[in-house]
Design an enzyme around this catalytic site. Structure first.
Site, mmCIF file in Angstrom:
data_model
loop_
_atom_site.group_PDB
_atom_site.id
_atom_site.type_symbol
_atom_site.label_atom_id
_atom_site.label_comp_id
_atom_site.label_asym_id
_atom_site.label_seq_id
_atom_site.Cartn_x
_atom_site.Cartn_y
_atom_site.Cartn_z
ATOM 1 C CD GLU A 36 -79.914 -1.178 -3.224
ATOM 2 O OE1 GLU A 36 -79.357 -0.107 -3.446
ATOM 3 O OE2 GLU A 36 -79.883 -1.769 -2.129
ATOM 4 C CG HIS B 197 -78.086 -5.333 5.326
ATOM 5 N ND1 HIS B 197 -78.157 -6.028 4.144
ATOM 6 C CD2 HIS B 197 -77.371 -4.202 5.062
ATOM 7 C CE1 HIS B 197 -77.539 -5.335 3.191
ATOM 8 N NE2 HIS B 197 -77.048 -4.226 3.724
ATOM 9 C CB CYS C 284 -80.211 -3.338 1.828
ATOM 10 S SG CYS C 284 -78.763 -3.075 0.834
HETATM 11 P P1 HMG Z 1 -61.776 0.583 3.147
HETATM 12 O O1 HMG Z 1 -61.471 2.002 3.367
HETATM 13 O O2 HMG Z 1 -61.160 -0.071 1.969
HETATM 14 O O3 HMG Z 1 -61.371 -0.330 4.312
HETATM 15 O O4 HMG Z 1 -63.384 0.479 3.058
HETATM 16 P P2 HMG Z 1 -60.746 0.013 5.765
HETATM 17 O O5 HMG Z 1 -59.432 0.685 5.575
HETATM 18 O O6 HMG Z 1 -61.785 0.637 6.652
HETATM 19 O O7 HMG Z 1 -60.474 -1.484 6.241
HETATM 20 C C1 HMG Z 1 -61.514 -2.381 6.429
HETATM 21 C C2 HMG Z 1 -61.148 -3.305 7.570
HETATM 22 O O8 HMG Z 1 -60.025 -4.120 7.177
HETATM 23 C C3 HMG Z 1 -60.674 -2.559 8.838
HETATM 24 O O9 HMG Z 1 -61.185 -3.286 9.919
HETATM 25 C C4 HMG Z 1 -59.159 -2.707 8.794
HETATM 26 O O10 HMG Z 1 -58.534 -2.636 10.066
HETATM 27 C C5 HMG Z 1 -59.047 -4.107 8.206
HETATM 28 P P3 HMG Z 1 -62.117 -2.528 11.001
HETATM 29 O O11 HMG Z 1 -61.308 -1.442 11.573
HETATM 30 O O12 HMG Z 1 -63.287 -1.969 10.212
HETATM 31 O O13 HMG Z 1 -62.508 -3.603 11.955
HETATM 32 N N1 HMG Z 1 -57.729 -4.411 7.623
HETATM 33 C C6 HMG Z 1 -57.110 -5.592 7.776
HETATM 34 N N2 HMG Z 1 -57.469 -6.706 8.438
HETATM 35 C C7 HMG Z 1 -56.588 -7.772 8.395
HETATM 36 N N3 HMG Z 1 -55.423 -7.741 7.722
HETATM 37 C C8 HMG Z 1 -55.031 -6.642 7.052
HETATM 38 C C9 HMG Z 1 -55.906 -5.499 7.050
HETATM 39 N N4 HMG Z 1 -55.837 -4.279 6.484
HETATM 40 C C10 HMG Z 1 -56.971 -3.608 6.841
HETATM 41 N N5 HMG Z 1 -53.880 -6.634 6.380
HETATM 42 C C11 HMG Z 1 -65.660 -0.147 3.263
HETATM 43 C C12 HMG Z 1 -64.219 -0.506 3.623
HETATM 44 C C13 HMG Z 1 -66.585 -1.188 3.866
HETATM 45 C C14 HMG Z 1 -65.995 1.233 3.868
HETATM 46 C C15 HMG Z 1 -65.796 -0.112 1.721
HETATM 47 O O14 HMG Z 1 -65.586 -1.391 1.200
HETATM 48 C C16 HMG Z 1 -67.158 0.400 1.247
HETATM 49 O O15 HMG Z 1 -67.365 1.599 1.096
HETATM 50 N N6 HMG Z 1 -68.158 -0.543 1.005
HETATM 51 C C17 HMG Z 1 -69.499 -0.169 0.568
HETATM 52 C C18 HMG Z 1 -70.322 0.453 1.688
HETATM 53 C C19 HMG Z 1 -70.827 -0.546 2.701
HETATM 54 O O16 HMG Z 1 -70.826 -1.735 2.485
HETATM 55 N N7 HMG Z 1 -71.321 -0.033 3.852
HETATM 56 C C20 HMG Z 1 -71.889 -0.868 4.871
HETATM 57 C C21 HMG Z 1 -72.959 -0.169 5.708
HETATM 58 S S1 HMG Z 1 -74.239 0.554 4.691
HETATM 59 C C22 HMG Z 1 -75.223 -0.804 4.212
HETATM 60 O O17 HMG Z 1 -75.111 -1.853 4.760
HETATM 61 C C23 HMG Z 1 -76.176 -0.584 3.085
HETATM 62 C C24 HMG Z 1 -75.738 -1.173 1.753
HETATM 63 O O18 HMG Z 1 -75.897 -2.566 1.746
HETATM 64 C C25 HMG Z 1 -76.546 -0.532 0.616
HETATM 65 C C26 HMG Z 1 -78.059 -0.563 0.682
HETATM 66 O O19 HMG Z 1 -78.699 -0.411 1.694
HETATM 67 O O20 HMG Z 1 -78.627 -0.628 -0.422
HETATM 68 C C27 HMG Z 1 -74.266 -0.886 1.448
#
Ligand code: HMG
Length: 390
Positions: A80, A234, A112
């Site tokens: 992609e 994935h 992906c």
């Molecule tokens: P965010 O808002 O920065 O993070 O976005 P958050 O506030 O949700 O925190 C993440 C985790 O860290 C949470 O854990 C927190 O509790 C924890 P969870 O509740 O999820 O278990 N946390 C801590 N842990 C330990 N110590 C601390 C601490 N503070 C917080 N001090 C997000 C995270 C993944 C949403 C962002 O990075 C993002 O948008 N990433 C891109 C999208 C993505 O990867 N999506 C995955 C599913 S879609 C997919 O897989 C397809 C893809 O590969 C694309 C394709 O298909 O081409 C993306």
């Protein structure tokens, strides 16, 4: 019925990485959020001399021998991060590897999921042409932008797989369940070099897809979690895989739960050091499992593929006798150990470097790029690639 599957498999990653602790400090975030909350230790960063074509070609270079080069009659390039709206990235790779000319070459796209589509189509092609060997490439550079929530989930790399009859590593079984739903969880318009994403929604959809295809798989096959040695997911970031496994684990008996958890932990080790490589991520997880564990012939591995937008698939493979003799683990170890750690400032500079889009000629400095295949420049909108080994 002829057995079809993965005969050879290998990956390539760029020679630069950023440590997640450094990135967390620079972004004013508690490092544990990145290393535990997201589950990433390091993130691979592609230099301007490495693009999806060179990453894929380098990955393939290390698995193919002369006999394969003569036998491959189909190249399918899942990506992609395409560099051209018209020409397939696979055609460049075909030339860079010196593959025999009487072959088909195409590019596949569904976020992906592209490489999984390629793998399944390769299987169909080989069922009709058992002598054929198909080169399936999965190559991507994940970019969300500096200082974005997605930044910690970036990465770069490629996986190459040789698909054939009577494969040496893993056969792919016929049972497979899939789902398509037109959703906007993650996308990249053709005018943008960074992805747009609704992070929380994408996580929810990913898990909903896991549940749907897994439930359908059980219904169609009468198999249960206890029939699996491992499940690879994935891995957009490794914590996503942790959440996916959690949704299924309760269904297994105690021994199954322990086995699946232990093997899952092995399957995420390479991704922890590379980050998201989109369509190659599932297969990097599979390589991590295959190389780090002594699996037994006949064991069943589940694979969950997810491509935003969205298409998901659950399919399975069976480990083959002496599969370990056909892996490239020592070479992969060297790839990791020879990487250079960038400071966050250096990473930002590498990330922001761009090729000209006005047709001018640029010759890149390739001195520091240890990869055999690299991008040496651009002339009149044409990328110039070189293979030191040809
Ligand atoms: P965010 O808002 O920065 O993070 O976005 P958050 O506030 O949700 O925190 C993440 C985790 O860290 C949470 O854990 C927190 O509790 C924890 P969870 O509740 O999820 O278990 N946390 C801590 N842990 C330990 N110590 C601390 C601490 N503070 C917080 N001090 C997000 C995270 C993944 C949403 C962002 O990075 C993002 O948008 N990433 C891109 C999208 C993505 O990867 N999506 C995955 C599913 S879609 C997919 O897989 C397809 C893809 O590969 C694309 C394709 O298909 O081409 C993306």
């Amino acid at each position: 019925m002829v057995k079809i599957g993965i005969d050879k498999i290998g990956f390539h990653i760029p020679h630069y990485y950023v440590d997640m602790n450094d990135l967390a400090v620079a972004r004013n975030v508690e490092p544990a959020k990145f290393t535990i909350g997201i589950g990433q230790d390091e993130m691979a960063v592609a230099s301007i001399t490495q693009d999806p074509v060179t990453l894929a070609a380098n990955a393939a270079l290390n698995i193919l021998d002369e006999e394969d080069i003569q036998a491959i009659d189909f190249v399918m390039f899942g990506t992609e991060t395409g560099i051209d709206h018209s020409k397939s990235a696979g055609v460049y790779v075909h030339r860079l590897l010196g593959l025999q000319p009487n072959a088909r070459t195409i590019e596949m796209k569904q976020a992906c999921y592209g490489a999984t589509a390629a793998l399944q189509l390769a299987k169909g092609h080989i069922a009709l042409n058992p002598e054929s060997k198909v080169l399936v490439l999965a190559s991507d550079i994940a970019r969300y932008g500096l200082n974005t929530a997605g930044e910690v989930t970036q990465g770069a790399g490629a996986v190459a797989m040789l698909i054939s009859a009577n494969p040496k590593i893993m056969t792919i079984e016929n049972d497979s369940t899939f789902l398509t739903d037109d959703i906007m969880d993650f996308w990249r318009p053709t005018y943008s070099d960074i992805a747009y994403v609704d992070g929380k929604y994408s996580n929810e959809q990913y898990l909903a897809f896991v549940k749907h295809v897994w439930d359908k798989y059980k219904e169609e096959t009468n198999l249960s979690l206890d029939d699996f040695t491992a499940i690879c997911f994935h891995l957009p970031y490794t914590k996503m895989g942790v959440k996916a496994l959690r949704t299924l684990l309760d269904e297994g008996n105690e021994a199954t739960q322990e086995r699946l958890q232990t093997n899952f932990d092995e399957s995420i080790q390479y991704s922890r050091k590379v980050g998201n490589i989109y369509t190659a991520s599932l297969y990097l997880g599979l390589i991590s499992l295959l190389e780090r564990k002594e699996l037994e012939a006949g064991e069943r591995i589940g694979l969950f593929s997810y491509g935003s937008g969205a298409v998901g698939e659950f399919f399975t493979g069976i480990i083959q006798e002496n599969y370990r003799d056909h892996l490239n683990d020592h070479y992969h170890e060297t790839l990791f150990s020879n990487r250079t750690r960038l400071s966050v400032e250096e990473y930002e500079e590498v990330f922001s470097a761009k090729l000209p889009t006005d047709g001018s000629t640029v010759t890149l400095n390739t001195e520091n790029d240890p990869a055999p295949i690299y991008l040496s420049g651009i002339t009149e909108h044409m990328r110039q690639y070189e293979n030191k080994k040809l």
